[in-house]
Design a protein around this motif. Structure first.
Motif, short mmCIF file in Angstrom:
data_model
loop_
_atom_site.label_atom_id
_atom_site.label_comp_id
_atom_site.label_asym_id
_atom_site.label_seq_id
_atom_site.Cartn_x
_atom_site.Cartn_y
_atom_site.Cartn_z
N ARG A 50 0.82 -1.21 0.00
CA ARG A 50 0.00 0.00 0.00
C ARG A 50 0.86 1.26 0.00
N VAL A 51 1.91 1.24 0.80
CA VAL A 51 2.82 2.40 0.85
C VAL A 51 3.45 2.65 -0.51
N LYS A 52 3.92 1.56 -1.15
CA LYS A 52 4.53 1.71 -2.48
C LYS A 52 3.51 2.24 -3.49
N SER A 53 2.27 1.72 -3.41
CA SER A 53 1.23 2.19 -4.34
C SER A 53 0.91 3.66 -4.12
N MET A 54 0.84 4.09 -2.84
CA MET A 54 0.58 5.49 -2.54
C MET A 54 1.72 6.38 -3.01
N GLU A 55 2.95 5.91 -2.86
CA GLU A 55 4.10 6.68 -3.33
C GLU A 55 4.06 6.84 -4.85
N THR A 56 3.68 5.77 -5.55
CA THR A 56 3.57 5.85 -7.01
C THR A 56 2.46 6.81 -7.43
N SER A 57 1.29 6.74 -6.77
CA SER A 57 0.17 7.63 -7.08
C SER A 57 0.53 9.08 -6.80
N LEU A 58 1.25 9.32 -5.70
CA LEU A 58 1.66 10.68 -5.37
C LEU A 58 2.62 11.24 -6.41
N ALA A 59 3.55 10.40 -6.85
CA ALA A 59 4.49 10.85 -7.88
C ALA A 59 3.77 11.19 -9.19
N GLN A 60 2.78 10.33 -9.55
CA GLN A 60 2.00 10.60 -10.77
C GLN A 60 1.18 11.87 -10.63
N ALA A 61 0.59 12.08 -9.44
CA ALA A 61 -0.22 13.29 -9.22
C ALA A 61 0.65 14.54 -9.28
N ASN A 62 1.85 14.48 -8.71
CA ASN A 62 2.76 15.63 -8.76
C ASN A 62 3.17 15.94 -10.20
N MET A 63 3.39 14.88 -10.97
CA MET A 63 3.76 15.08 -12.38
C MET A 63 2.60 15.71 -13.17
N ALA A 64 1.36 15.20 -12.93
CA ALA A 64 0.19 15.75 -13.61
C ALA A 64 -0.04 17.20 -13.21
N LEU A 65 0.15 17.51 -11.93
CA LEU A 65 -0.02 18.89 -11.46
C LEU A 65 1.00 19.82 -12.11
N ASP A 66 2.22 19.34 -12.23
CA ASP A 66 3.27 20.16 -12.86
C ASP A 66 2.93 20.42 -14.32
N ILE A 67 2.45 19.39 -15.03
CA ILE A 67 2.07 19.56 -16.43
C ILE A 67 0.90 20.52 -16.56
N GLU A 68 -0.10 20.39 -15.65
CA GLU A 68 -1.27 21.27 -15.69
C GLU A 68 -0.88 22.73 -15.43
N LYS A 70 2.02 24.12 -16.04
CA LYS A 70 2.72 24.62 -17.23
C LYS A 70 1.73 24.92 -18.35
N THR A 71 0.71 24.06 -18.50
CA THR A 71 -0.30 24.28 -19.54
C THR A 71 -1.08 25.56 -19.28
N SER A 73 -0.09 28.15 -17.56
CA SER A 73 0.79 29.29 -17.78
C SER A 73 0.91 29.61 -19.27
N GLU A 74 1.03 28.56 -20.10
CA GLU A 74 1.13 28.78 -21.55
C GLU A 74 -0.19 29.34 -22.10
N MET A 75 -1.34 28.84 -21.57
CA MET A 75 -2.64 29.33 -22.03
C MET A 75 -2.83 30.80 -21.65
N ASN A 76 -2.39 31.17 -20.44
CA ASN A 76 -2.50 32.56 -20.02
C ASN A 76 -1.66 33.48 -20.91
N SER A 77 -0.46 33.02 -21.25
CA SER A 77 0.40 33.81 -22.13
C SER A 77 -0.24 33.97 -23.51
N THR A 78 -0.81 32.86 -24.01
CA THR A 78 -1.48 32.92 -25.31
C THR A 78 -2.69 33.83 -25.27
#
Length: 236
Positions: A50-68, A70-71, A73-78
């Motif tokens: 469970r701990v490993k699964s939560m760590e994987t989900s957290l890493a994926q969520a952080n990556m998705a948040l970072d992409i969002e 950036k998106t 920010s780019e949309m605001n500039s556009t």
């Protein structure tokens, strides 16, 4: 007093006991080491998964948040770039209208925006006209707003004078320095088919103001906005 012989016997007994205890401890350690390890606890293994699964989900969520982020920010500039481009085009259009089409601008006054919206019925129409002042003036622009609807009734051309159909003539009074938002409503006659709307700002001659009119025509279908319908049946 204890004799030397008695003391030596006691020392020998203590040493023997210590040696025997040491041998016993070593034997126990050897036997313990040779025994197989205890089986893993299934609850502990489940928690680890469970701990490993939560760590994987957290890493994926952080990556998705970072992409969002950036998106966004780019949309605001556009968006800012498009807004700046739109403003530049509007200024260029106003300059063109003022120079090449003087009937669209008089005394620095320009019809900025016109909106038609269906009201409580298909025949009930609300209108909004935004009038702007393109030049710096110390005195107020004064006049009246006139609207005419061109269309047909029983297949014959007909023109409706909206000034005679609004509730109060005060709704169409114009008096402003920078901009004015004129709005009111009227009812189309049954059977009348509207085709285009003519908007006129009539400015009579007065102190600091020349007599002039600003006129623009718009296709009816491009102006009219239908009221929003409920998404779910029975929703209000």
């Amino acid at each position: 007093m204890l004799s030397f012989k008695t003391i030596n016997k006691a020392r020998f007994s203590v040493t023997t006991l210590l040696f025997a205890a040491l041998i016993g401890a070593i034997s126990i350690a050897i036997v313990w080491k040779q025994q197989p390890p205890p089986p893993p606890d299934p609850k502990l293994a489940e928690l680890s998964l469970r701990v490993k699964s939560m760590e994987t989900s957290l890493a994926q969520a952080n990556m998705a948040l970072d992409i969002e982020q950036k998106t966004i920010s780019e949309m605001n500039s556009t968006l800012l770039s498009l807004q700046a481009e739109s403003l530049e085009q509007q200024l260029a259009l106003r300059f063109y209208q003022k120079v090449m089409a003087p009937e669209y601008t008089a005394n620095g006054v320009h019809i900025e925006k016109v909106i038609l919206t269906q009201g409580i019925s298909d025949r009930h129409i609300r209108f909004e006209v935004l009038i702007a002042q393109l030049e710096k003036r110390k005195r107020y622009i004064k006049g009246n707003l006139a609207l005419e609807v061109f269309g047909s009734f029983d297949g014959k051309p007909q023109v409706l004078n909206i000034s005679e159909m609004v509730k109060s003539a005060k709704d169409l009074k114009v008096s402003f320095r920078f901009f004015q938002h004129v709005k009111s409503d009227f009812e189309l006659p049954e059977g009348f088919m509207p085709e285009r709307l003519k908007v006129i700002i009539k400015m009579p001659r007065q102190r600091g103001q020349k007599a002039a009119n600003v006129t623009q025509e718009y296709p009816w279908n491009e102006l009219i906005k239908l009221p929003m319908q409920p998404i779910l049946p029975g929703a209000s």
